[in-house]
Design an enzyme around this catalytic site. Structure first.
Site, short mmCIF file in Angstrom:
data_model
loop_
_atom_site.label_atom_id
_atom_site.label_comp_id
_atom_site.label_asym_id
_atom_site.label_seq_id
_atom_site.Cartn_x
_atom_site.Cartn_y
_atom_site.Cartn_z
N ASP A 223 16.65 10.32 19.12
CA ASP A 223 16.44 9.87 20.47
C ASP A 223 15.99 10.99 21.20
O ASP A 223 15.06 10.93 22.23
CB ASP A 223 18.07 9.81 20.91
CG ASP A 223 19.06 10.92 20.33
OD1 ASP A 223 18.47 11.64 19.42
OD2 ASP A 223 20.19 10.92 20.27
N ASP B 202 20.97 -1.80 8.09
CA ASP B 202 20.36 -1.18 7.01
C ASP B 202 20.88 -1.03 6.00
O ASP B 202 20.32 -0.40 4.72
CB ASP B 202 20.20 0.45 7.85
CG ASP B 202 18.64 0.69 8.31
OD1 ASP B 202 17.79 -0.35 8.10
OD2 ASP B 202 18.62 1.73 8.76
#
Ligand code: UPG
Ligand code: MN
Length: 981
Positions: free
Chosen positions: A681, A287
């Site tokens: 998550d 990223d």
């Protein structure tokens, strides 16, 4: 092109630090969307992604009860069978029939019980219990073949001698709590009404959060896997392996905070994993679009050619070189062959050279040249602007990308940096993972994938096989969306001062959840079923009509008290059905991949074809405009379309990581990693559970994965802040587990746990209040309770005993040590009064003012001096509230003691309660205090703090008992609320 390119090529550095010309891998051109695949010379086409379609033969896992399949006992040499058992005889046929019937009954039984998820007695699929051994021998002979048909895993229940007392104490605690609150509410303190009220409110809140935390731990289980059966069944020697392919995802963002060497180790451990090479692919998401990461990966792929064969040859563990060579084991001891010793030494040297090369790359990357980075071939690095760059994909290794030094194939390794443009929300890690989901679907499309943070390496090379014991199990497998492994850590100080290990969570709460609907997803070390990430409902199992409630045994109190589904059911049945459908569109939300078999069976023809086109359009609206990707979603068992040319697939891969790809699709809303929270998550796992999937918690003896954790106080507080902030974000989103997803597949105790995991930051407010109370009590001489009667003190005592007993019994069944348990308690308070509090405010700010939250990556330790990190002190505002609390309570203690001294013996009694209360706060904050005062073994500041405290107490003592000072006990006696007459 105005600037002269400096030759920051992909040059390496040799052991002595002398720059060496890097051996560029000419076979692996870097592809960006600025470059057409057709620009690549054709001879490289074959070399780049020629692995595509190389996923091997994917077969359907063998169901237990199909006697026609080759793994059946009769598939052995028929002539032998004929002689031994009378193959083909009537008697044999009868036996076969009865066996079939038994199998069917067994199958039915299992399905009825939804895989017996709820029975908790742990005999889930114990085949030998159904057949007596004699019977088995009589029918088939006990052979390895039979072994191969055994279930691949088993639930191991917690012994009832351990779990039943625990449950009993919980019930008692609940009752005692009732009496306690009865007393508390009925007995206000007239002269300190506010104190009383605040404390009672806090206590009620604590009790509620205890209930949320406690009841999901009612049915804890453990599991056991049988790797040998897996091998017998799917991976027999001499045959092509039938294990399912798996794609590995590694996420990294900032090469300065996440050292490339750490990422390299993770990648190496993946490439060397104990799994068929042609079924493994490793995708690295960068990223940060850093050329450093890219070059480090290129180096890593070269080093892997030596490292992987070495690992496999000697079956070493772990397969991350840094950690392997750090092991302090005497490898000479167990008479290892001399050539191993030689090769190990050589490999160690190779690794050191590799490390030097990586470090040289890091050193070189410290200062960005004015015109940005330039690749070795002279072209500028496309990712020079981190916020504005094209998507990049590079394939290393793989079938034709180079073999290891022994000529064996290596797993493919793919560098991916998704496109970034200003004005787009990139959704942090969740966005990165979704890009990988698509790229991997286009290139390899393995039916399973494992995601790892860049610092979490594979510590147990058999970990994937462990996961496959659940995923590939024909009975349990189909409903499993993911197999989560606990997070384990390296390099944490022995006392684990800031509860980094999170043992209580990983060894108590998660085991509890596994007995309900499965553990929550923790962001790393998790094997997913690809289909489950595509937003489909879990495949339905035929349930017996009698079972009305999906939330656990019928007597489950929650169903009655909290009326999740059962109560609705009681009133009107059709209504429930309707509601369920409208919410989750159950009928439509089945994976087409699973339904595919049915379609094939049905009459083929124009109708189906038309339906297919409509379906395709629907799917493209959902998954985005990539026909290749959409087509891939229809393949339950993975694999790619062999017809497509590798070059066109690479082009497609670039297309699916473009930043506009997700516009107006379901990505991040219904599909893949879910957006909207920095703790993506929790959300992602929650969504899957709402769709009726179950997850599995797998704890191999040798930890599957290991990672690093922030060591010093400030980093840790910031990490906890981010987690809590993520929870607050979820709380205020439409995915809040309090309101979301009723009527779906979420079981109610599982919901409890999700609620707990998002409301916990709110506990910071009562906690802060409660920690301030003792200081106030000590300073004012008032207290939160009236003078205790005997009965009242009985309830207080019983409550304390119950709290203790639950703790102790919990430790007993889980095997968690008292030190870990106590650390957890302490950090609950420390995090509560600092990080959680700030998270709450930042979360509110986001909701009210729309200020976006950021994902501050925690820095992963380099190889500094041992534990120096632990003692580094960084100032942050997060330190203010706990420090203030500590000071207040210290002052309170001093004031209280001096008051008591002033007032003579009578006042020591009531003081005791207050001192105890203050002491409770201080011991909980103690690790914080230690962190605050910095390095222990250099400046024993903690000693100074203690000495100041003690000194002030003693000086006060001295002043007070000074015989020349007149005693003045009149007014103060009144203050303590005691009538001493
Ligand atoms: O924009 C981003 C931000 C982060 N990451 C990656 O996310 C991972 C986790 O970041 P880290 O700073 O290590 O967070 P931790 O608090 O240690 O991670 C835990 O908590 C996170 C949720 O906050 C989960 O995503 C992680 O898997 C879990 O290990 C790392 O691999 C990063 O490279 C990205 O890929 N892109
Ligand atoms: Mn981390």
């Amino acid at each position: 092109m105005l600037h002269a390119h400096m030759s920051y090529g992909r040059g390496g550095v040799d052991v002595n630090g002398v720059p060496q010309p890097f051996q560029p891998n000419p076979n692996v051109p870097l592809l960006t969307d600025g470059q057409m695949v057709d620009d690549i010379p054709p001879e490289q086409h074959a070399l780049v992604p020629s692995f595509i379609g190389g996923g091997g033969k994917r077969i359907h896992p063998l169901p237990y009860a199909d006697p026609n399949l080759p793994v059946q006992p009769r598939s052995m040499d028929p002539s032998k069978d004929l002689a031994a058992y009378g193959y083909g005889s009537v008697a044999w046929k009868e036996r076969m029939e009865s066996w079939k019937q038994k199998q069917e009954r067994l199958h039915q039984m299992r399905n009825d019980g939804g895989g017996k998820d709820w029975d908790g007695d742990g005999d889930d699929g114990d085949l030998p219990l159904i057949f007596s051994p004699v019977e088995l021998l009589y029918h088939f002979g006990w052979t390895k073949m039979d072994e191969a048909r055994q279930p691949l895993s088993r639930k191991v229940p917690i012994p009832s001698s351990q779990i039943n007392p625990y449950r009993m104490v919980i019930i008692i605690r609940l009752v005692v709590l009732g009496f306690f609150f009865h007393y508390r509410v009925m007995h206000p303190v007239p002269d300190a009404f506010a104190l009383w009220l605040i404390s009672v409110i806090c206590e009620i809140w604590f009790a509620m959060s205890w209930i949320l935390d406690q009841f999901p731990k009612w049915f804890p289980i453990e599991r056991e896997t049988y790797l040998d059966r897996l091998t017998l069944r799917f991976d027999k020697e001499g045959q092509t392996s039938q294990l399912a392919p798996i794609d590995f995802f590694v996420s990294t963002v900032d090469p300065l905070k996440e050292p490339p060497l750490v990422t390299a180790n993770t990648v190496l451990s993946i490439l060397a994993v104990d799994y068929p090479v042609d079924k493994v692919s490793c995708y690295v998401s960068d990223d940060g679009a850093a050329m450093l990461t890219f070059e480090a990966l290129s180096e890593t792929s070269e080093f892997a050619k030596k490292w992987v064969p070495f690992c496999k040859k000697y079956s070493i563990e772990p397969r991350a070189p840094e950690w392997y060579f750090q092991q302090k084991i005497d490898y000479l001891k167990d008479k290892v062959a001399p050539y191993f010793v030689r090769e190990r030494r050589a490999m160690k040297r190779e690794y050191e050279e590799f490390k030097v090369r990586i470090n040289a790359l890091v050193a070189k990357a410290q200062k960005v040249p004015e015109e940005g980075w330039t690749m070795q071939d002279g072209t500028p690095w496309p990712g020079n602007n981190v916020r504005d760059h094209p998507g990049m994909i590079q394939v290393f290794l793989g079938q034709s990308g180079g073999h290891d030094i022994e000529g064996n194939e290596l797993p493919r390794l793919v560098y991916v940096s998704r496109e970034k443009r200003p004005g787009y929300n990139h959704h942090k890690k969740a966005g990165a993972m979704n890009a990988l989901v698509r790229v991997s679907a286009v290139l390899t499309n393995a039916p399973y994938m494992l995601n790892l943070d860049c610092d979490h390496y594979i510590n147990n090379s058999k970990a994937i096989k462990e996961a496959m014991c659940f995923m590939m199990d024909p009975l349990v497998g189909k409903k499993v969306c993911y197999v989560q492994f606990p997070q384990r850590f390296d390099g944490i100080d022995r006392h684990d001062r800031y509860a980094n290990r999170n043992v209580v969570f990983f060894d108590i709460n998660m085991k509890g959840l596994d007995g309900i609907q499965g553990p929550i997803y923790v962001g790393t070390g998790c094997v997913f079923r690809r289909q489950a990430l595509y937003g489909y409902d879990a495949p339905k199992t035929k349930k017996p009509p009698s079972r009305t409630c999906n939330c656990w045994p019928k007597w489950c109190i929650c169903c009655c008290c909290f009326g999740d589904r059962k109560s609705k059911k009681k009133t009107t049945k059709p209504k429930t059905e309707k509601k369920k459908r409208s919410f989750f569109k159950r009928a439509e939300n089945q994976s087409p991949a699973y339904a595919l078999g049915e379609i094939e069976e049905g009459a083929p023809g124009a109708e189906n074809e038309k339906a297919g086109i409509v379906n395709q359009q629907k799917l493209e609206k959902k998954f985005g405009q990539s026909s290749v990707f959409v087509a891939s979603t229809l393949l339950e068992n993975g694999g790619t379309l062999k017809s497509a040319s590798p070059a066109s697939l690479l082009k497609e891969a670039i297309h699916v990581i473009s930043c506009g790809y997700e516009d107006k699709t379901d990505w991040g809303k219904e599909i893949g990693w879910i957006y909207g929270s920095v703790t993506e998550d929790i959300l992602t796992g929650f969504k899957m559970h709402c769709h009726g999937w179950r997850s599995i918690y797998c704890i191999p003896k040798l930890p599957a994965f290991k990672g690093s954790a922030p060591l010093n106080l400030s980093d840790r507080l910031h990490q906890v802040l981010r987690w809590a902030l993520g929870s607050v974000e979820i709380f205020f989103s439409n995915h809040c587990p309090l309101w979301y997803g009723y009527g779906g597949g979420l079981k109610c105790l599982e919901r409890f746990s999700y609620i707990n995991s998002i409301v916990y930051p709110f506990t910071s407010i009562p906690l802060l209040a409660y920690c301030t109370l003792p200081a106030i009590c000590l300073l004012t001489g008032k207290f939160i309770t009236p003078e205790l009667t005997n009965v009242a003190s009985l309830w207080f005592m019983s409550l304390f005993i119950c709290i203790f007993a639950t703790g102790i019994l919990e430790m007993r069944w889980s095997g968690v040590g008292i030190d870990d348990w106590w650390r957890n308690e302490q950090f609950w308070v420390i995090g509560g009064v600092s990080s959680h509090l700030f998270a709450l405010f930042q979360g509110l700010l986001k909701v009210i003012a729309g200020i976006d939250t950021s994902f501050t990556v925690t820095s992963k330790g380099g190889d500094d001096e041992e534990f120096s990190e632990l003692y580094t002190f960084k100032w942050t505002t997060l330190l203010i509230p706990p420090t203030t609390l500590l000071l207040l309570n210290f002052i309170g203690v001093v004031a209280g003691v001096s008051n008591a001294i002033n007032n003579g013996y009578e006042s020591w009694g009531p003081l005791f309660g207050k001192l105890f209360f203050a002491f409770w706060v201080i011991v909980h904050l103690y690790p914080f205090l230690k962190g605050l005062v910095g390095r222990q073994n250099r400046t024993p500041t903690i000693v100074i703090v203690w000495s100041i405290l003690l000194a002030s107490i003693f000086s006060l003592l001295w002043v007070r008992i000074d015989p020349f000072l007149a005693k003045n006990d009149g007014p103060l006696l009144e203050e303590c609320g005691l009538d001493c007459n």
